[in-house]
Design a protein around this motif. Structure first.
Motif, short mmCIF file in Angstrom:
data_model
loop_
_atom_site.label_atom_id
_atom_site.label_comp_id
_atom_site.label_asym_id
_atom_site.label_seq_id
_atom_site.Cartn_x
_atom_site.Cartn_y
_atom_site.Cartn_z
N ARG A 1 11.64 -12.22 -15.04
CA ARG A 1 10.48 -13.01 -14.59
C ARG A 1 10.42 -13.11 -13.06
N GLN A 2 11.34 -12.47 -12.37
CA GLN A 2 11.36 -12.50 -10.92
C GLN A 2 10.57 -11.34 -10.29
N ARG A 3 10.48 -10.23 -11.03
CA ARG A 3 9.79 -9.05 -10.51
C ARG A 3 8.45 -8.87 -11.22
N ARG A 4 7.53 -8.22 -10.50
CA ARG A 4 6.22 -7.92 -11.07
C ARG A 4 6.35 -6.83 -12.13
N PHE A 5 5.51 -6.93 -13.14
CA PHE A 5 5.38 -5.86 -14.13
C PHE A 5 4.10 -5.13 -13.75
N ASP A 6 4.22 -4.20 -12.81
CA ASP A 6 3.06 -3.61 -12.16
C ASP A 6 3.33 -2.13 -11.89
N SER A 7 2.41 -1.28 -12.33
CA SER A 7 2.59 0.15 -12.10
C SER A 7 1.93 0.62 -10.80
N SER A 8 1.31 -0.28 -10.06
CA SER A 8 0.62 0.12 -8.82
C SER A 8 1.53 0.82 -7.81
N SER B 1 9.54 -1.46 -6.46
CA SER B 1 10.15 -1.48 -5.14
C SER B 1 9.83 -0.18 -4.39
N PRO B 2 9.09 -0.28 -3.27
CA PRO B 2 8.81 0.93 -2.49
C PRO B 2 10.08 1.65 -2.03
N SER B 3 11.12 0.91 -1.70
CA SER B 3 12.35 1.57 -1.24
C SER B 3 13.01 2.34 -2.37
N LEU B 4 13.00 1.80 -3.58
CA LEU B 4 13.56 2.53 -4.72
C LEU B 4 12.73 3.78 -5.01
N LEU B 5 11.42 3.63 -5.01
CA LEU B 5 10.55 4.79 -5.26
C LEU B 5 10.76 5.87 -4.20
N MET C 1 5.71 8.29 3.17
CA MET C 1 4.41 7.66 2.94
C MET C 1 4.55 6.41 2.08
N VAL C 2 5.43 6.44 1.11
CA VAL C 2 5.64 5.28 0.23
C VAL C 2 6.27 4.13 1.01
N ARG C 3 7.19 4.46 1.90
CA ARG C 3 7.85 3.42 2.70
C ARG C 3 6.88 2.75 3.67
N ASP C 4 5.92 3.52 4.17
CA ASP C 4 4.98 3.00 5.17
C ASP C 4 3.59 3.54 4.87
N PRO C 5 2.93 3.00 3.83
CA PRO C 5 1.62 3.53 3.43
C PRO C 5 0.57 3.34 4.53
N ASP C 6 -0.18 4.40 4.79
CA ASP C 6 -1.26 4.31 5.76
C ASP C 6 -2.61 4.30 5.03
N GLU C 7 -3.66 4.19 5.78
CA GLU C 7 -5.00 4.11 5.19
C GLU C 7 -5.36 5.36 4.40
N ALA C 8 -4.89 6.52 4.83
CA ALA C 8 -5.19 7.77 4.12
C ALA C 8 -4.58 7.73 2.71
N LEU C 9 -3.34 7.27 2.60
CA LEU C 9 -2.70 7.19 1.30
C LEU C 9 -3.39 6.15 0.42
N ILE C 10 -3.69 5.01 0.97
CA ILE C 10 -4.34 3.94 0.21
C ILE C 10 -5.72 4.39 -0.27
N SER C 11 -6.45 5.08 0.58
CA SER C 11 -7.77 5.60 0.21
C SER C 11 -7.67 6.67 -0.88
N ALA C 12 -6.72 7.59 -0.72
CA ALA C 12 -6.54 8.64 -1.73
C ALA C 12 -6.14 8.04 -3.07
N ASN C 13 -5.30 7.01 -3.03
CA ASN C 13 -4.88 6.34 -4.26
C ASN C 13 -6.07 5.66 -4.94
N ALA C 14 -6.89 4.99 -4.16
CA ALA C 14 -8.08 4.33 -4.72
C ALA C 14 -9.02 5.36 -5.34
N SER C 15 -9.15 6.50 -4.71
CA SER C 15 -10.00 7.57 -5.24
C SER C 15 -9.46 8.10 -6.56
N ARG C 16 -8.15 8.34 -6.62
CA ARG C 16 -7.54 8.81 -7.88
C ARG C 16 -7.72 7.79 -8.99
N MET C 17 -7.52 6.53 -8.67
CA MET C 17 -7.69 5.47 -9.67
C MET C 17 -9.15 5.41 -10.14
#
Length: 136
Positions: free
Chosen positions: A9-16, A53-57, A72-88
Motif C-alpha cells: 500500500r506504499q507504492r502506486r499500482f500504475d503502469s504509466s 520506479s524510474p531508476s529501476l526501469l 530518457m527514463v531517468r530524465d524525461p523531456d518534453e519530446a518523450l512525454i509528447s511521444a508517450n501521449a501520442s502512443r497512448m
C-alpha cells in the motif's frame, strides 16, 4: 508478486512509468521492444519489483544495452512525454475501434489487416494464442 506488489500500500499500482520506458525504447531502438517488455514484466510479475520506479526501469534498460532509453527514463523531456501521449492516444483509438477496455489486449497488425486476439484462453493454453496467430 501478490505480496510485494498487490499487497503493498506504499507504492502506486500504475503502469504509466513502464509505458513511458517502453516509449523511450521505441524512440531509441524499437527493435528491442520485446526484450524490454519481457524484462519489465519479469521484474514486476516474477520478482515483485517496483516497476513504477524510474531508476529501476532505467537499470533494467541498461542491462539490455538500452542506455539512451535509460537516460530518457531517468530524465524525461518534453519530446518523450509528447511521444508517450501520442502512443497512448493511438492505443485508445484502437481499443475503441475494437470495443475493448482494460489491459492486456493484443491486436495483430499484418498485411494491412488488424485482428483482436483473445488472450483469455492463452493464459491456460498458450498454444491457443499461437493458433490464433497462425489463423490470422
Amino acid at each position: 508478486y501478490r505480496q510485494r506488489v498487490l499487497a503493498d500500500r506504499q507504492r502506486r499500482f500504475d503502469s504509466s512509468p513502464a509505458t513511458l520506458a517502453m516509449t523511450a525504447v521505441a524512440l531509441t531502438d524499437a527493435s528491442k521492444g520485446w526484450p524490454a517488455l519481457k524484462a519489465i514484466q519479469h521484474a514486476r510479475y516474477l520478482e515483485g519489483s517496483d516497476v513504477t520506479s524510474p531508476s529501476l526501469l532505467a537499470s533494467l534498460l541498461e542491462t539490455l544495452g538500452l542506455n539512451a532509453a535509460a537516460s530518457m527514463v531517468r530524465d524525461p523531456d518534453e519530446a518523450l512525454i509528447s511521444a508517450n501521449a501520442s502512443r497512448m492516444g493511438r492505443a485508445r483509438v484502437l481499443m475503441q475501434e475494437f470495443g475493448v477496455s482494460g489491459v492486456p489486449q493484443l491486436i495483430l497488425h499484418a498485411d494491412a489487416k488488424r485482428t483482436l486476439l483473445s488472450l483469455s484462453a492463452a493464459y491456460s493454453n498458450p498454444s491457443a494464442l499461437l493458433n490464433q496467430l497462425q489463423a490470422a
